[in-house]
Design an enzyme around this catalytic site. Structure first.
Site, short mmCIF file in Angstrom:
data_model
loop_
_atom_site.label_atom_id
_atom_site.label_comp_id
_atom_site.label_asym_id
_atom_site.label_seq_id
_atom_site.Cartn_x
_atom_site.Cartn_y
_atom_site.Cartn_z
N THR A 1 -56.31 20.39 83.01
CA THR A 1 -57.46 19.91 83.78
C THR A 1 -56.97 18.92 84.83
OG1 THR A 1 -58.89 20.27 81.90
CG2 THR A 1 -59.68 18.70 83.53
N LYS B 1 -51.74 17.19 67.55
CA LYS B 1 -53.05 17.77 67.84
C LYS B 1 -53.39 18.87 66.84
CE LYS B 1 -54.46 15.74 71.75
NZ LYS B 1 -55.76 15.09 71.93
N HIS C 1 -53.74 9.81 86.74
CA HIS C 1 -52.83 8.71 87.05
C HIS C 1 -51.83 9.19 88.11
CE1 HIS C 1 -49.98 5.49 86.64
NE2 HIS C 1 -50.86 4.83 85.91
N LYS D 1 -48.99 9.26 65.75
CA LYS D 1 -49.91 8.36 65.04
C LYS D 1 -51.28 8.37 65.72
CE LYS D 1 -46.89 4.71 63.28
NZ LYS D 1 -46.51 3.32 63.54
N TYR E 1 -46.81 15.74 70.42
CA TYR E 1 -48.15 16.00 70.96
C TYR E 1 -48.75 17.26 70.32
CZ TYR E 1 -51.75 16.70 74.58
OH TYR E 1 -52.95 16.87 75.26
N TYR F 1 -62.48 17.85 57.01
CA TYR F 1 -63.67 16.98 56.89
C TYR F 1 -64.94 17.83 56.93
CZ TYR F 1 -61.81 12.25 56.82
OH TYR F 1 -61.21 11.07 56.43
N ASP G 1 -56.95 0.00 69.51
CA ASP G 1 -56.04 1.11 69.29
C ASP G 1 -56.60 1.97 68.15
OD1 ASP G 1 -53.88 2.66 68.28
OD2 ASP G 1 -52.45 1.28 69.19
N THR H 1 -52.45 4.59 78.75
CA THR H 1 -52.33 5.39 79.98
C THR H 1 -53.59 5.30 80.84
OG1 THR H 1 -53.08 7.35 78.78
CG2 THR H 1 -50.72 7.06 79.02
N GLY H 2 -54.67 4.81 80.27
CA GLY H 2 -55.90 4.64 81.04
C GLY H 2 -55.83 3.32 81.80
P1 NAD Z 1 -55.29 10.14 79.83
O1 NAD Z 1 -53.91 9.75 79.44
O2 NAD Z 1 -55.74 9.85 81.22
O3 NAD Z 1 -56.35 9.52 78.83
C1 NAD Z 1 -56.08 9.22 77.50
C2 NAD Z 1 -56.70 7.87 77.17
O4 NAD Z 1 -56.44 7.54 75.79
C3 NAD Z 1 -56.10 6.73 78.01
O5 NAD Z 1 -57.13 5.95 78.56
C4 NAD Z 1 -55.26 5.94 77.02
O6 NAD Z 1 -55.12 4.59 77.35
C5 NAD Z 1 -56.03 6.18 75.73
N1 NAD Z 1 -55.21 6.01 74.52
C6 NAD Z 1 -53.98 6.53 74.28
N2 NAD Z 1 -53.55 6.16 73.07
C7 NAD Z 1 -54.55 5.38 72.53
C8 NAD Z 1 -54.70 4.70 71.30
N3 NAD Z 1 -53.75 4.73 70.37
N4 NAD Z 1 -55.84 4.00 71.09
C9 NAD Z 1 -56.81 3.95 72.03
N5 NAD Z 1 -56.72 4.59 73.22
C10 NAD Z 1 -55.59 5.29 73.46
O7 NAD Z 1 -55.40 11.69 79.52
P2 NAD Z 1 -56.60 12.73 79.81
O8 NAD Z 1 -56.05 13.78 80.67
O9 NAD Z 1 -57.82 12.00 80.22
O10 NAD Z 1 -56.79 13.35 78.35
C11 NAD Z 1 -57.88 12.99 77.51
C12 NAD Z 1 -57.82 13.83 76.23
O11 NAD Z 1 -57.90 15.21 76.54
C13 NAD Z 1 -56.52 13.63 75.44
O12 NAD Z 1 -56.83 13.62 74.06
C14 NAD Z 1 -55.71 14.86 75.78
O13 NAD Z 1 -54.82 15.20 74.76
C15 NAD Z 1 -56.81 15.90 75.98
N6 NAD Z 1 -56.34 16.99 76.85
C16 NAD Z 1 -56.22 16.78 78.21
C17 NAD Z 1 -55.75 17.82 79.01
C18 NAD Z 1 -55.60 17.66 80.51
O14 NAD Z 1 -55.18 18.61 81.17
N7 NAD Z 1 -55.93 16.54 81.10
C19 NAD Z 1 -55.42 19.06 78.44
C20 NAD Z 1 -55.55 19.20 77.07
C21 NAD Z 1 -56.03 18.17 76.28
#
Ligand code: NAD
Ligand code: UDP
Length: 327
Positions: free
Chosen positions: A181, A155, A187, A97, A151, A165, A64, A43-44
């Site tokens: 956030t 988490k 995206h 996973k 999800y 751990y 990954d 997703t990045g």
């Molecule tokens: P995002 O989707 O923009 O970023 C997630 C990143 O993880 C992406 O770059 C994606 O390519 C990468 N990714 C996904 N699966 C992967 C894998 N198997 N291996 C390696 N990379 C992988 O989302 P975000 O909003 O930037 O969220 C970042 C973190 O914060 C996440 O863990 C999310 O659960 C957590 N979070 C975000 C929010 C929010 O509101 N944005 C709220 C609660 C928690």
């Protein structure tokens, strides 16, 4: 005299090419650290880290997190995981996973390196909460078999692993429960409410309000969140969390839609669509613990943060060739 080398760390950010991760990396580089960004680009996007391409203290590794990681670092921020419901429901097995195997692999690395590790957990661990606002002591109301469970439960299991751990291997952990956030680099098509409404308003298509719009969320601007991450990582070893990180100002989704329309000068109409299954009715963080333990609280009002985010989408959509109809 303190030499730069004394304070410079080598820091791993998993999920670093994502929305929050890329802002975190900018901040860490600004503080003088070396950053290794690990991401599978699910997703990045490379666009989020393009500006760092020639930075001497930045490296990108396409990997990954469900597979083991071998590198030498001083600190780990584990952010890898799709965060938008549309994205994490696309391949739910991979989402679980990513949270669970990803946590095991990141924790295994931290254990070998004896280094601090931060986990990006989520307010989703509270599910559709019966306690409002949500303090960290609330155990939540989560459906284990619904469309959001990959999800939420992924988490939750990751949090369990982090605390096991800590108990079993004495690892220094920092578990943050992040609430909704928003900000630049979300995206444009990830289906989250802030990006959806802004893109819809700017391109003049109807604003899709799910349900009657009375459900609430509390929106935190990304710069505030990143300050919280760093304060947490730099805290004393006994501060492990979980700690809520979010902005306690709560809005209905309808209020958000109206605010976006007003701020963009859009003529988009609001249309009502079916509320997705298990969509939480209300969400607001109780941030008293994080205020007390880290002295952190968000500073950016919704209107100010939305202004920056609207500016970002206006340039992005123009660059992508969209014709913008709003102001
Ligand atoms: P995002 O989707 O923009 O970023 C997630 C990143 O993880 C992406 O770059 C994606 O390519 C990468 N990714 C996904 N699966 C992967 C894998 N198997 N291996 C390696 N990379 C992988 O989302 P975000 O909003 O930037 O969220 C970042 C973190 O914060 C996440 O863990 C999310 O659960 C957590 N979070 C975000 C929010 C929010 O509101 N944005 C709220 C609660 C928690
Ligand atoms: N939502 C909406 N229209 C959209 C996208 C989302 O009304 O186009 C609603 C969604 O049903 C939820 C809230 O906005 O009630 C926040 O959704 P988001 O996907 O951003 O995050 P969530 O907090 O649900 O994980």
């Amino acid at each position: 005299m303190t030499r730069l080398y004394d304070s410079r760390k080598r820091i791993l950010v998993t999920g670093g090419a994502g929305f929050i991760g890329s802002h975190l990396i900018d901040r860490l580089l600004g503080l003088g650290h070396e950053v290794l960004c690990l991401d599978n680009l699910f997703t990045g996007t490379k666009r989020n880290i393009d500006h760092l391409h020639n930075h001497s203290r930045f490296e990108f590794l396409r990997h990954d997190v469900t597979f083991p990681m071998y590198m030498e670092v001083d600190e780990i921020y584990n952010l890898a995981c799709p965060a938008s419901p549309v994205h994490y429901q696309h391949d739910p097995v991979q989402t679980t996973k990513t949270s669970v195997h990803g946590a095991i692999n990141a924790l295994g690395l931290a254990k070998r390196l004896k280094c601090k590790i931060f986990q990006a957990s989520t307010s989703e661990v509270y599910g559709d909460p019966h306690v409002h606002p949500q303090p960290e002591g609330y155990w939540g109301n989560v459906n284990p078999i619904g469309p959001r469970s990959c999800y939420d439960e992924g988490k939750r299991c990751a949090e369990t692993l982090f605390f096991d751990y800590r108990r079993q291997h004495n690892l220094e952990i920092k578990v943050a429960r992040i609430f909704n956030t928003y900000g630049p680099r979300m995206h444009h098509a990830d289906g989250r409410v802030v990006s959806n409404f802004i893109v819809q308003a700017l391109t003049g298509v109807p604003i899709t309000l799910f349900g009657d719009g009375s459900q609430t969320r509390s929106f935190c601007y990304v710069d505030d969140l990143v300050s919280g991450f760093i304060a947490f990582m730099d805290s004393e070893p006994e501060v492990a969390g979980p700690l809520n990180l979010g902005n306690p100002s709560e809005f209905t989704i309808k209020e958000l839609a109206e605010k976006v329309i007003e701020m963009t000068g859009s003529r988009s109409e609001i249309i009502y669509e079916t509320l997705p299954q298990d969509d939480p009715k209300q969400r607001r963080p109780d941030i008293s613990a994080v205020k007390e333990q880290l002295g952190w609280e968000p500073k950016t009002e919704l209107e100010e943060g939305l202004g920056y985010t609207i500016d970002h989408f206006r340039s992005l959509l123009t660059e992508m060739g969209y014709e913008l109809t709003a102001l």
